[in-house]
Design an enzyme around this catalytic site. Structure first.
Site, PDB file in Angstrom:
ATOM      1  N   CYS A  76      12.279  52.724  82.129  1.00 39.42           N
ATOM      2  CA  CYS A  76      12.363  52.465  83.559  1.00 39.42           C
ATOM      3  C   CYS A  76      11.950  51.047  83.929  1.00 39.42           C
ATOM      4  O   CYS A  76      10.879  50.596  83.546  1.00 39.42           O
ATOM      5  CB  CYS A  76      11.410  53.420  84.246  1.00 39.42           C
ATOM      6  SG  CYS A  76      12.202  54.367  85.469  1.00 39.42           S
ATOM      7  N   GLU A  78      24.011  47.518  81.679  1.00 40.59           N
ATOM      8  CA  GLU A  78      23.410  48.303  80.603  1.00 40.59           C
ATOM      9  C   GLU A  78      23.382  49.773  81.003  1.00 40.59           C
ATOM     10  O   GLU A  78      23.240  50.097  82.177  1.00 40.59           O
ATOM     11  CB  GLU A  78      21.977  47.828  80.324  1.00 40.59           C
ATOM     12  CG  GLU A  78      21.954  46.435  79.699  1.00 40.59           C
ATOM     13  CD  GLU A  78      20.556  45.986  79.290  1.00 40.59           C
ATOM     14  OE1 GLU A  78      20.410  45.525  78.161  1.00 40.59           O
ATOM     15  OE2 GLU A  78      19.621  46.079  80.099  1.00 40.59           O
TER      16      GLU A  78
END
Ligand code: SF4
Length: 342
Positions: free
Chosen positions: A333, A92
């Site tokens: 994150c 990704e």
């Protein structure tokens, strides 16, 4: 003869390769331009090169590609791409646009060995390193298919970049090259969980890249709980390595600190953190924990995050709070997943 992905080769190596094919050095610069500025995906379409040279290139090299499997768009315009590599593995990357700042967060490995408690990327273990070409193809995808030109690159996607040192370093040389992506070194950030030998090796390069080191705890026991890599490279040794890095390179280090409610967010920990990193060229970037699918961990509230920041600032530590983007599409994150097609 097995063909080599031409995108795995840095400029001075490519100059040698084209000389071996009987061409002048400048053809390598021209190739860089065609591959990375023009995004041409077949040698036969490189019409500014002589036909005979294109044929020779075709015999010796190939041009790797990456394929979009899924695109998810956040309400804050952040986009997450699920990308398929040529062997079927999936990675990704994330594109974050904030005014003129176009940041792409890219992956460096399929999976990750380090299994940090708060991170999805390491949950299914490690599969393999990305090649240089696979790292670059994430940026090329955004340039060519999304018509967006990233001016900031952060190695904060799936994987530990310093665990794939040679390929990440080569990719940075190409990202930085004027003939290729021309992204300034100061606009390229490596984020590491603290691989000490690689932090030492990074000092060999005379460049200006940004280095972020994930601390997440100011003492060994808690850090080992959150980040098992701490058993390999303990906090005290890591801090010494970071200090040396700032002295030898004259560059600042950013310490990342994910705040997790009731785990590492007490003001006492802020005190300990300040004591640990006081006195050298560093700053702290506080990140609010982003919940993962099966996690029991939680984020503290904004007022508490502000108090943690204030505490560090009163102790003389420059501190910022990172604004998370793409949380609603699991692009923030620690939320990027290690997915396998096979
Ligand atoms: S935070 Fe980084 S090092 Fe830790 S598991 Fe996730 S990708 Fe790996």
């Amino acid at each position: 003869m097995q063909k080599r992905d031409i995108k795995n080769i840095i400029l001075n190596e490519l100059q040698e390769e084209v000389k071996k094919l009987g061409e002048k050095k400048y053809r390598a610069n021209q190739l860089f331009n065609l591959l990375y500025k023009k995004g041409i995906e077949e040698f036969r379409d490189m019409l500014t090169l002589p036909i005979s040279f294109r044929d020779l290139l075709q015999k010796k090299f190939y041009i790797s590609k990456i394929e979009l499997v899924n695109l998810t768009k956040s309400k804050d315009q952040t986009e997450k791409y699920l990308l398929k590599l040529e062997d079927g593995n999936l990675i990704e990357s994330v594109l974050i646009i904030s005014g003129k700042r176009v940041t792409e967060c890219i992956s460096s490995q399929v999976g990750c060995r380090y299994n940090c408690l708060f991170c999805e990327s390491g949950k299914k273990g490690f599969t393999r390193d990305l090649t240089v070409g696979e790292i670059l193809n994430q940026v090329l995808f955004v340039k060519e298919k999304k018509k967006s030109n990233p001016n900031n690159i952060v190695f904060m996607g799936i994987g530990e970049p310093l665990d794939n040192y040679d390929n990440v370093v080569k990719a940075i040389y190409i990202l930085n090259s004027k003939d290729a992506f021309d992204i300034g070194a100061r606009k390229i950030t490596i984020s590491t969980c603290g691989i000490i030998p690689a932090i030492e090796r990074l000092q060999e390069h005379n460049w200006q890249i940004e280095l972020s080191v994930s601390l997440h705890a100011p003492e060994n026991k808690l850090r080992s709980y959150l980040m098992p890599v701490n058993n390999l490279y303990p906090l005290t040794d890591l801090i010494v390595a970071c200090k040396n890095y700032t002295v030898n390179t004259d560059r600042q280090i950013t310490f990342e600190y994910i705040l997790i409610k009731g785990v590492n967010d007490s003001l006492d920990y802020a005190d300990k953190l300040a004591k640990l990193i006081r006195g050298f060229n560093s700053k702290v970037n506080l990140i609010t924990f982003n919940p993962t699918s099966d996690s029991l961990l939680q984020a503290p509230g904004s007022p508490h995050i502000q108090s943690f920041k204030d505490k560090l600032i009163t102790k003389g530590i420059p501190t910022t709070i990172r604004i998370s983007k793409g949380e609603d599409i699991s692009a923030a994150c620690g939320q990027l997943k290690n997915l396998h097609l096979k």
